[in-house]
Enzyme design. Structure first.
Site, short mmCIF file in Angstrom:
data_model
loop_
_atom_site.label_atom_id
_atom_site.label_comp_id
_atom_site.label_asym_id
_atom_site.label_seq_id
_atom_site.Cartn_x
_atom_site.Cartn_y
_atom_site.Cartn_z
N SER A 58 -70.06 22.68 -2.83
CA SER A 58 -70.38 23.90 -3.61
C SER A 58 -69.80 24.96 -3.13
O SER A 58 -70.37 26.11 -3.52
CB SER A 58 -71.95 23.95 -3.63
N TYR A 67 -63.64 23.79 -8.04
CA TYR A 67 -64.65 23.55 -9.15
C TYR A 67 -65.95 23.44 -8.77
O TYR A 67 -66.99 23.71 -9.60
CB TYR A 67 -64.12 22.25 -9.76
N ASP A 108 -71.78 17.76 7.08
CA ASP A 108 -70.90 16.79 6.56
C ASP A 108 -71.27 15.70 5.34
O ASP A 108 -71.97 14.92 5.81
CB ASP A 108 -70.27 15.83 7.76
N ALA A 109 -71.01 15.91 3.99
CA ALA A 109 -71.56 14.97 3.16
C ALA A 109 -71.26 13.60 3.30
O ALA A 109 -71.68 12.78 2.52
CB ALA A 109 -71.02 15.67 1.75
N ALA A 166 -62.69 17.73 -1.87
CA ALA A 166 -61.39 17.39 -1.34
C ALA A 166 -61.27 17.55 0.10
O ALA A 166 -61.63 18.69 0.56
CB ALA A 166 -60.52 18.33 -1.96
N TYR A 193 -58.06 15.15 -11.60
CA TYR A 193 -57.09 15.88 -12.33
C TYR A 193 -56.38 14.86 -12.66
O TYR A 193 -56.02 13.82 -11.74
CB TYR A 193 -56.48 16.80 -11.19
N TYR A 210 -48.34 13.45 -7.42
CA TYR A 210 -49.80 13.48 -7.57
C TYR A 210 -50.32 12.23 -8.31
O TYR A 210 -50.71 11.26 -7.63
CB TYR A 210 -50.09 14.81 -8.50
N VAL A 216 -55.50 27.49 -8.89
CA VAL A 216 -55.32 27.58 -7.57
C VAL A 216 -56.56 27.46 -6.78
O VAL A 216 -57.59 28.41 -6.70
CB VAL A 216 -54.67 29.15 -7.52
N THR A 217 -56.52 26.70 -5.95
CA THR A 217 -57.76 26.28 -5.01
C THR A 217 -57.03 25.92 -3.63
O THR A 217 -55.81 25.84 -3.39
CB THR A 217 -58.74 24.98 -5.33
#
Length: 401
Positions: free
Chosen positions: A51, A55, A113-114, A142, A229, A239, A277-278
């Site tokens: 979160s 995104y 840590d998920a 990510a 993506y 990619y 742009v992340t």
């Protein structure tokens, strides 16, 4: 309290220090972009994994501002040290929580840590205690590594092509000036591909659904989405046809498995977002140049993460059609993948060189956007003024709260 004059300390696209005031201003701008949806109905109970950035952050802001979302956000961010500021996501989360509180939203944030089973257990207990059943799980992580909770093995993701080496143009900045660089990456081996799938595929997403389901926390009509993506043929070798693409394919396969299992209760989808742009995307070679050209080509048709998160929420809440493609994926990238847009981007990509880069691509925009990921290059911020860097993480609720 720690008042410091902060310097970015960046090397390329990686910034050592984040600016807390700038990070807060970035979240404020996102919040202001969102249109409130007037309703007397209680908002959905949501769990957002990832979160604090990209995104996941956009979906959180839109959910809180426009849909009265309740629930829990999980992110893993570094705290301030004697040498460095806290991570940008730490400061963004603090500001998001403050805005949520001002709006009266019942939403909490956990820094953990998920990938951990312990975190899954604690988070699902907290959701059960405070909210009961969950309507929506948004998965947007990510990460560079993941420890398998079952085996204890640490898997490291890599960004490499598969089958053959990759050579391509790339965008670099020398003393702030854009230049075209030459990229050469060797092909990944099977172990590197498999490790990347373990980190960035659907394994952890499925474990989160398992954790909710095992405690009876799936509401009728439950939906879960994982962000993905596809991108252009231009970037496909590094990619979609590379190690990351193998992971994304696993994510899509997981969505179909979950959707079958959830039949009669809910649905699972992957969501194909458009370019952005992340902090994650800047680590992918050639994406910087591609995105800079795409922004120049699309101009006012460019869709920000907030724009796309608003479209996603409209679909998840039934205000708009899901817009599934022939593989059952929710598509938010039609603006990017329009054939005319892709043809225009390809034409620029093929001819762009050192002398034409500044006029052929929005390199200045891209450079500024990268800085803003860390709270830099934000209009209206005086970076010469020392800033308070000690910002507490939003207090996590207890099970008794």
């Amino acid at each position: 309290m720690s008042i410091r004059e902060i310097k970015p300390g960046n090397r390329g696209y990686l910034y050592v220090n984040s600016h807390p005031t700038g990070c807060a201003a970035v979240v404020d701008h996102m919040w202001e972009q969102v249109q409130e949806v007037a309703t007397d109905e209680p908002g959905p109970v949501a769990l957002v994994i990832g979160s604090s950035a990209g995104y996941g952050l956009a979906a959180t802001v839109v959910g809180l501002r426009a849909h009265g979302m309740r629930g829990l956000g999980i992110a893993f961010e570094g705290a301030e040290t004697a040498r460095r500021t806290a991570g940008a996501g730490w400061y963004r989360t603090a500001r998001t929580a403050a805005l949520a509180a001002e709006a009266g939203a019942d939403f909490s944030f956990v820094n953990a840590d998920a990938f951990s089973d312990t975190v899954k257990d604690a988070a699902t207990d907290l959701l059960a205690e405070r909210f009961g059943k969950v309507d929506l799980l948004i998965y947007s992580i990510a990460a560079p590594r993941r420890t398998d909770p079952r085996t204890g093995e640490v898997h490291h993701s890599v960004i490499k092509p598969l089958d053959s080496d990759y050579r391509a143009k790339t965008l670099v900045f020398e003393d702030g000036a854009p230049q075209i660089g030459d990229l050469h990456l060797t092909a990944a081996d099977d172990a590197e591909r498999d490790a990347t799938v373990q980190v960035m595929g659907g394994a952890d997403w499925q474990l989160w659904v398992d954790a909710l389901q095992s405690k009876g926390l799936l509401a009728d009509g439950f939906r879960t989405v994982a962000l993905s993506y596809v991108g252009s043929d231009i970037t496909a070798p590094i990619y979609r046809a590379g190690t990351i693409g193998a992971a994304k394919q696993h994510l899509e396969d997981t969505a179909r498995t979950l959707d079958t299992r959830l039949e009669g209760v809910g649905h699972a989808f992957t969501v194909v977002a458009g370019a952005a742009v992340t902090q994650a995307s800047t680590a992918i070679p050639s994406i910087a140049l591609y995105t800079s050209i795409l922004h120049r080509v699309t101009a006012d048709r460019w869709q920000s993460t907030v724009d796309q998160a608003e479209a996603l929420w409209s679909r998840l809440t039934g205000r708009a059609d899901l817009g599934l493609d022939d593989r059952g994926r929710v598509r938010l990238d039609d603006w990017e993948m329009d054939p005319d847009v892709q043809a225009a981007v390809r034409a620029v990509w093929d001819r762009v060189g050192g002398e034409s880069i500044a006029v052929s691509a929005d390199t200045g925009w891209f450079h500024d956007q990268v800085g803003r990921l860390y709270g830099w290059n934000v209009p209206g911020i005086d970076y010469a003024v020392p800033a308070e860097t000690t910002v507490p993480w939003p207090a996590a609720p207890s099970a008794e709260a």
